[in-house]
Design an enzyme around this catalytic site. Sequence first.
Site, PDB file in Angstrom:
ATOM      1  CB  CYS A   1      -0.967  -0.027   1.186  1.00  0.00           C
ATOM      2  SG  CYS A   1      -0.152  -0.003   2.792  1.00  0.00           S
TER       3      CYS A   1
ATOM      4  CG  ASN B   1       4.455  -1.747   5.182  1.00  0.00           C
ATOM      5  OD1 ASN B   1       5.550  -2.064   5.644  1.00  0.00           O
ATOM      6  ND2 ASN B   1       3.500  -2.631   5.053  1.00  0.00           N
TER       7      ASN B   1
ATOM      8  CB  CYS C   1      -3.562   1.580   7.079  1.00  0.00           C
ATOM      9  SG  CYS C   1      -3.261   3.063   8.073  1.00  0.00           S
ATOM     10  NE  ARG C   2      -4.386   1.587   1.764  1.00  0.00           N
ATOM     11  CZ  ARG C   2      -4.192   2.352   0.699  1.00  0.00           C
ATOM     12  NH1 ARG C   2      -5.074   2.319  -0.295  1.00  0.00           N
ATOM     13  NH2 ARG C   2      -3.137   3.131   0.613  1.00  0.00           N
ATOM     14  CB  SER C   3       0.301  -3.522   2.709  1.00  0.00           C
ATOM     15  OG  SER C   3       1.181  -2.644   3.352  1.00  0.00           O
TER      16      SER C   3
ATOM     17  CG  ASP D   1      -5.134   5.825   2.693  1.00  0.00           C
ATOM     18  OD1 ASP D   1      -5.113   5.297   3.822  1.00  0.00           O
ATOM     19  OD2 ASP D   1      -4.291   6.658   2.309  1.00  0.00           O
TER      20      ASP D   1
END
Length: 163
Positions: A8, A11, A13-15, A126
């Site tokens: 993401c 690095n 939150c999402r990934s 995001d």
Amino acid sequence: MIKVLFVCLGNICRSPMAEGIFQQMIYEAGIDKKIKADSAGIGSWHIGEPADPRALRTLQKYGIQLNRRARQIQRDDFTNFDYILAADHKVLSDLKKLASRHITTRSRLMLIRDFDPLMPGGEVPDPYYKDIQAFEQVYQMLKRALQGFMEHIQHTHFHIQDQ
Ligand code: 4NP
């Protein structure tokens, strides 16, 4: 060993959430010795930081502990990983630009949600500037897409059909 990298922007939150969810799935499927999951960011702002507290809290709700520090994508990743899965279209296009600089790119570059049966090719939005509810939505979206990805891996690499 099949290696999967989730990417993401930051690095944090999402990934990392994708990494934690996928790690739990491969452990529960008993294939944690055959698949390695990791995550990285396009940007350098958060290098060395733990995941966002809201991401950690959301994962903990589902029994997932994540103990890792953010890192930035690097040249070797494009040869080391079989799959590099991006959170959104901008991240995917940045990855393609970076990969085009290396002659030796081996990884398949795709979107995480290419494997989401509800919206293949969609984005994981995001959640950084949003509230905890956005993290819950990201969790549900990732869980669904990663179940699809897991089935893809089982068919393609381990020749296992759906139950
Ligand atoms: P992520 O979220 O890409 O899911 O880790 C973000 C975290 C931080 C920033 C952007 C997105 N940032 O601009 O600092």
